[in-house]
Design a protein around this motif. Structure first.
Motif, short mmCIF file in Angstrom:
data_model
loop_
_atom_site.label_atom_id
_atom_site.label_comp_id
_atom_site.label_asym_id
_atom_site.label_seq_id
_atom_site.Cartn_x
_atom_site.Cartn_y
_atom_site.Cartn_z
N UNK A 2 0.83 -1.20 0.00
CA UNK A 2 0.00 0.00 0.00
C UNK A 2 0.87 1.25 0.00
N UNK A 3 0.28 2.31 -0.51
CA UNK A 3 0.99 3.59 -0.51
C UNK A 3 0.36 4.49 0.54
N UNK A 4 1.13 5.30 1.19
CA UNK A 4 0.57 6.18 2.22
C UNK A 4 -0.34 7.24 1.59
N UNK A 5 -1.32 7.65 2.36
CA UNK A 5 -2.22 8.70 1.90
C UNK A 5 -1.50 10.03 1.88
#
Length: 66
Positions: A2-5
């Motif tokens: 996942x990529x950070x928001x």
């Protein structure tokens, strides 16, 4: 993976407050129609709309504000 928001921007912080403010405005203006304030009655009469229309619009505005 996942990529950070991304960080919240000013718009991201402002929009919830705008939505709350508009919701409160709809509640207040709808309540004035449901209370049949003299000003509202006169305006709807000037627009040649039937009295039930004022209550219909008031209910719609209150529901829209919720």
């Amino acid at each position: 993976m996942t990529t950070p928001l991304p960080d919240r921007t000013k718009v991201d912080r402002f929009m919830p407050w705008l939505a709350r403010g508009l919701g409160v405005a709809h509640l207040v203006f709808g309540a004035t129609k449901l209370a049949a304030l003299q000003v509202m009655v006169e305006q709807f009469q000037a627009w040649q709309l039937p009295p039930w229309m004022m209550y219909f619009v008031g209910v719609a505005q209150v529901l829209g504000g919720l």
